[in-house]
Design an enzyme around this catalytic site. Sequence first.
Site, PDB file in Angstrom:
ATOM      1  N   GLN A  98     -58.119 120.509 -53.873  1.00  0.00           N
ATOM      2  CA  GLN A  98     -59.457 121.013 -53.561  1.00  0.00           C
ATOM      3  C   GLN A  98     -59.517 121.660 -52.193  1.00  0.00           C
ATOM      4  O   GLN A  98     -58.627 121.515 -51.351  1.00  0.00           O
ATOM      5  CB  GLN A  98     -60.475 119.886 -53.647  1.00  0.00           C
ATOM      6  CG  GLN A  98     -60.200 118.720 -52.720  1.00  0.00           C
ATOM      7  CD  GLN A  98     -61.093 117.530 -53.029  1.00  0.00           C
ATOM      8  OE1 GLN A  98     -62.067 117.310 -52.327  1.00  0.00           O
ATOM      9  NE2 GLN A  98     -60.742 116.776 -54.062  1.00  0.00           N
ATOM     10  N   HIS A 100     -62.840 123.008 -49.254  1.00  0.00           N
ATOM     11  CA  HIS A 100     -64.266 122.984 -48.944  1.00  0.00           C
ATOM     12  C   HIS A 100     -64.665 124.283 -48.253  1.00  0.00           C
ATOM     13  O   HIS A 100     -63.887 124.852 -47.480  1.00  0.00           O
ATOM     14  CB  HIS A 100     -64.604 121.790 -48.058  1.00  0.00           C
ATOM     15  CG  HIS A 100     -64.152 120.480 -48.624  1.00  0.00           C
ATOM     16  ND1 HIS A 100     -64.531 120.048 -49.878  1.00  0.00           N
ATOM     17  CD2 HIS A 100     -63.339 119.526 -48.134  1.00  0.00           C
ATOM     18  CE1 HIS A 100     -63.981 118.873 -50.117  1.00  0.00           C
ATOM     19  NE2 HIS A 100     -63.247 118.542 -49.086  1.00  0.00           N
ATOM     20  N   GLU A 135     -63.936 117.323 -42.864  1.00  0.00           N
ATOM     21  CA  GLU A 135     -63.774 115.884 -43.033  1.00  0.00           C
ATOM     22  C   GLU A 135     -62.542 115.379 -42.294  1.00  0.00           C
ATOM     23  O   GLU A 135     -61.731 116.152 -41.785  1.00  0.00           O
ATOM     24  CB  GLU A 135     -63.677 115.523 -44.510  1.00  0.00           C
ATOM     25  CG  GLU A 135     -62.474 116.101 -45.225  1.00  0.00           C
ATOM     26  CD  GLU A 135     -62.503 115.827 -46.729  1.00  0.00           C
ATOM     27  OE1 GLU A 135     -61.465 115.400 -47.267  1.00  0.00           O
ATOM     28  OE2 GLU A 135     -63.543 116.078 -47.355  1.00  0.00           O
ATOM     29  N   HIS A 272     -56.109 120.701 -50.057  1.00  0.00           N
ATOM     30  CA  HIS A 272     -55.589 119.352 -49.878  1.00  0.00           C
ATOM     31  C   HIS A 272     -55.831 118.515 -51.127  1.00  0.00           C
ATOM     32  O   HIS A 272     -56.622 118.880 -52.009  1.00  0.00           O
ATOM     33  CB  HIS A 272     -56.248 118.667 -48.676  1.00  0.00           C
ATOM     34  CG  HIS A 272     -57.737 118.507 -48.801  1.00  0.00           C
ATOM     35  ND1 HIS A 272     -58.625 119.541 -48.556  1.00  0.00           N
ATOM     36  CD2 HIS A 272     -58.500 117.445 -49.167  1.00  0.00           C
ATOM     37  CE1 HIS A 272     -59.855 119.117 -48.740  1.00  0.00           C
ATOM     38  NE2 HIS A 272     -59.815 117.844 -49.122  1.00  0.00           N
ATOM     39  N   ARG A 291     -62.435 123.179 -56.705  1.00  0.00           N
ATOM     40  CA  ARG A 291     -61.203 122.564 -57.199  1.00  0.00           C
ATOM     41  C   ARG A 291     -60.160 123.623 -57.545  1.00  0.00           C
ATOM     42  O   ARG A 291     -60.494 124.704 -58.000  1.00  0.00           O
ATOM     43  CB  ARG A 291     -61.511 121.683 -58.410  1.00  0.00           C
ATOM     44  CG  ARG A 291     -62.376 120.485 -58.040  1.00  0.00           C
ATOM     45  CD  ARG A 291     -62.720 119.623 -59.238  1.00  0.00           C
ATOM     46  NE  ARG A 291     -63.495 118.455 -58.803  1.00  0.00           N
ATOM     47  CZ  ARG A 291     -64.805 118.456 -58.620  1.00  0.00           C
ATOM     48  NH1 ARG A 291     -65.495 119.556 -58.862  1.00  0.00           N
ATOM     49  NH2 ARG A 291     -65.431 117.366 -58.201  1.00  0.00           N
TER      50      ARG A 291
END
Length: 417
Positions: A98, A100, A135, A272, A291
């Site tokens: 995935q 972001h 994140e 990642h 994804r």
Amino acid sequence: MYALENVLRPYAWGSPTAIAGLLGRPASGGPEAELWIGAHPDSPSTAAGADDGGPLALDALIAGDPDHFLGTESVAAFGPRLPFLLKVLAADHPLSLQVHPTLEQARAGFAREEAAGVDRSAATRNYKDDNHKPEMIFALTPFEALCGFRPAAASRAVFGDLARAFEQAGREVPALLPQLVEDLGQPEEGRALRAAFERLIGGGDDVAAATAAVVELLAGGTPEGPDAAALDTVGTLNAEYPGDPGVLISLLLNRISLAPGEAVYLPAGNVHAYLHGLGIEVMASSDNVLRGGLTPKFVDVPELLQTIAFEAVGVPELRAEQTMLGQELYRPPFQEFALQRIELAPGGEAVPLAQSGAAVLIVVAGSVMLDSPKGDLRLDRGGSAFVPAAEAPVNVHPAGDAAKPAVVFAVTTGMKA
């Protein structure tokens, strides 16, 4: 300060025992993948004693007086919402490959899908909200992951070695391997990585056949060397998702192993996948995921390609910062959040809570007392809390009857207090 009840997400990849074991409670009997601690509207925590003594969803509590609960600086920077989300994550099986989006991409994509009338719960929906999702992950156990593109030359060498291994075994070389070697040999690295990724993400019979052939070849034994873990991962991933494009895409990425206490951060555009382990995950408060494989879920290839940063990166390790106040801080290069780890010996000195705006905490060992000018709150192992901005400063003490060391993880914004 408010004690919290939190939402457990039972995704199929989750461990049935790791989160329960960490927090000292009985297991649910099913997979326990993520414990969400925060105010994301999809699964907000519930604050005890928030509404005339009754429970109230944390997002609703904050909405009642954002300046009080978040602080005026946080509201000015991030709007009237808690800007971060804390999770306990336990992976028994690989998560999807995935990436972001950036904040700009998230806002544009969310607005586009809203205007098109795509239901927010639709399987084909890419953007669940209008926020980005940088994140970090802090490993509590040995933690395995794929994280960002490695240099094109390194991946080219792996695919070239595989092609030669077929030749040495007297077997036909899958046509895909020399094509990938050629893609990755382009002089401009970003174009090389993109060409190889696009060739694989498209899937099809040639990708599935090459994947099956590589897995069969490696079943005879993984060659020793620096790529042994990456090649072992090919077989692991194929056992979960046979023929999936993500199986060979994994060889384009950094294969990392974190020891307990190590951490990495993941900016927008970083491809990642978490593979196995238990960790503390912190992110901007978003659920936006594009994804790229290793999943039966929807993969929007054109949107994915717009979101990925095609650049080789070193492993983005995150080192602890020790302050003069005895605080152990992990500050990724994002304004939305910073993580604090607090360890207290029985009868030991208190540690000030690093707080810039609101904070959330979870106790993973022992018992502590939170002490603010407005009151005290005891938290035992597995307990969590929300600390409004207006309650600062807060000190974290070992509980008076504590017989074991306490370990606490706390998150506040990444803005300087």
